[in-house]
Design an enzyme around this catalytic site. Structure first.
Site, PDB file in Angstrom:
ATOM      1  N   CYS A 132       0.883  -1.296  -0.066  1.00 44.71           N
ATOM      2  CA  CYS A 132       0.021  -0.018  -0.099  1.00 44.71           C
ATOM      3  C   CYS A 132       1.089   1.211  -0.019  1.00 44.71           C
ATOM      4  O   CYS A 132       0.445   2.196  -0.851  1.00 44.71           O
ATOM      5  CB  CYS A 132      -0.713  -0.080   1.097  1.00 44.71           C
ATOM      6  SG  CYS A 132      -0.158  -0.344   2.762  1.00 44.71           S
ATOM      7  N   HIS A 161       2.174   4.374   9.766  1.00 41.42           N
ATOM      8  CA  HIS A 161       1.243   3.277   9.458  1.00 41.42           C
ATOM      9  C   HIS A 161       0.557   2.792  10.452  1.00 41.42           C
ATOM     10  O   HIS A 161       0.869   2.678  11.862  1.00 41.42           O
ATOM     11  CB  HIS A 161       2.217   2.169   9.110  1.00 41.42           C
ATOM     12  CG  HIS A 161       1.160   1.425   7.952  1.00 41.42           C
ATOM     13  ND1 HIS A 161       0.288   0.802   8.438  1.00 41.42           N
ATOM     14  CD2 HIS A 161       1.306   1.259   6.582  1.00 41.42           C
ATOM     15  CE1 HIS A 161       0.005  -0.183   7.497  1.00 41.42           C
ATOM     16  NE2 HIS A 161       0.387   0.231   6.467  1.00 41.42           N
TER      17      HIS A 161
END
Length: 341
Positions: A161, A188
């Site tokens: 991602c 993250h």
């Protein structure tokens, strides 16, 4: 004919693939999800698809009939997905189901040989839904090099991602200004390989309690980005910081350019690109938003214009992304490209 897909591993990304497919069913009409393989019980998989702590209740009717997952919306059956329960990919029945592409989403079968077990079971191609452990036939970032996708490539990586967010940004900046050096910090949300309480882990920091720590760790996006954009070799470095949130991440990028622009030049370039060549992949906002405002956003990255900064010849760019929904949409975009080849 529709491209026939199977999902191996029905965790966060596996379930988001189904949700993304249902949310934009007309757009993905050239794809068909035929089967899901996961070692959990069928009733558990059904429950986790219907109810999600982050993304809410599934906006469709879903139930089990024998060993099939039946999904309906507006009295129309959208999917009849066969549920399999086989821990060994080599024992799967992809040849019987005529599977074109397996989306490998367990996080375990990331080496070339392990991913290739799906092909030995009859699948024509495999897309690894993460950065690979070793070699692959192609590492693909949508909007940058998805034109290289071909039905002849056995093992493809959808990288990560973060790579899907970072590469379009760096490629855009390099094409206009040239990149001398880049440092990237990936902030993250927690992932499923982290732990609630301190316990043994191959990464001593990631083994610490995820809900009460800010945890520095490595980012697979660095090497993956260099695979896609070789000119970054020796110019890109960075790391990841895991924080106690359940979804949405951002990349904090500091770059030095060959041809030093103004801050307005950078802003205008990113704003224009988000509306033209990378429309649907990159977005741009000037609003004072926080991470939860991007839950469910399907873009690979959303530039935060309010956080653009300059100090001397250094430029800082912040970009947000839903690390689950955005990435799931990119994997399906890759399949859509293959369906048209």
């Amino acid at each position: 004919m529709k491209l026939r897909l199977a999902i191996n591993g029905f965790g966060r990304i596996g379930r988001m693939l189904v949700r993304a497919y249902l949310a934009n069913h007309d757009y993905f009409k050239d794809l068909e999800i035929i089967a899901i393989n996961d070692i959990a019980e069928a009733q558990t998989l059904l429950h986790l698809l219907k109810f999600d702590s982050t993304h809410g209740r599934l906006q469709a009717n879903v139930h089990l009939y024998e060993n099939q997952l039946i999904i309906q919306k507006n009295n129309q059956t959208l999917c009849q997905i066969l549920l399999l329960n086989q821990p060994n990919p080599q024992q799967l029945i992809w040849h019987q189901l005529d599977i074109d592409v397996v989306l490998e989403c367990t996080g375990h079968f990331r080496s070339y040989n392990d991913a290739n077990l799906h092909r030995l079971s009859g699948a024509k191609q495999v897309i690894i839904g993460s950065a690979p452990f070793d070699m692959v036939d192609a590492s693909v970032v949508v909007g940058v090099n998805d034109d290289t996708l071909s039905r002849t490539l056995p093992i493809i990586s959808g990288v990560s991602c973060t790579t899907q967010a970072l590469v379009p940004l760096l490629n855009t900046l390099h094409q206009t200004f040239g990149i001398d050096s880049v440092m990237m910090t990936e902030v993250h949300a927690v992932t499923a390989d982290q732990t609630v309480l301190d316990q043994a882990h191959r990464d001593l920091r990631r083994g610490r309690a995820s809900g009460q720590n800010i945890i520095p760790t490595t980012s697979s996006s660095i090497n993956a980005s260099i695979r896609v954009l070789p000119f970054l070799n020796g110019k890109l470095s960075g790391h990841s910081i895991r924080v106690p949130t359940v979804n949405v991440a951002c990349i904090d990028v500091t770059a030095v350019f060959t041809h030093t622009p103004t801050l307005n030049d950078v802003s205008n370039l990113l704003k224009t690109t988000s509306q033209t060549t990378l429309r649907g992949i990159m977005d741009y906002t000037d609003e004072p938003l926080v991470s939860s405002d991007f839950i469910g956003d399907t873009h690979s990255l959303i530039i935060d214009g309010s956080q653009l900064m300059q100090a001397g010849n250094q430029f800082k760019i912040l970009a947000w992304y839903d690390n689950e929904v955005g990435y799931a949409n990119r994997l399906l975009d890759m399949c859509l490209v293959l369906a048209k080849r």
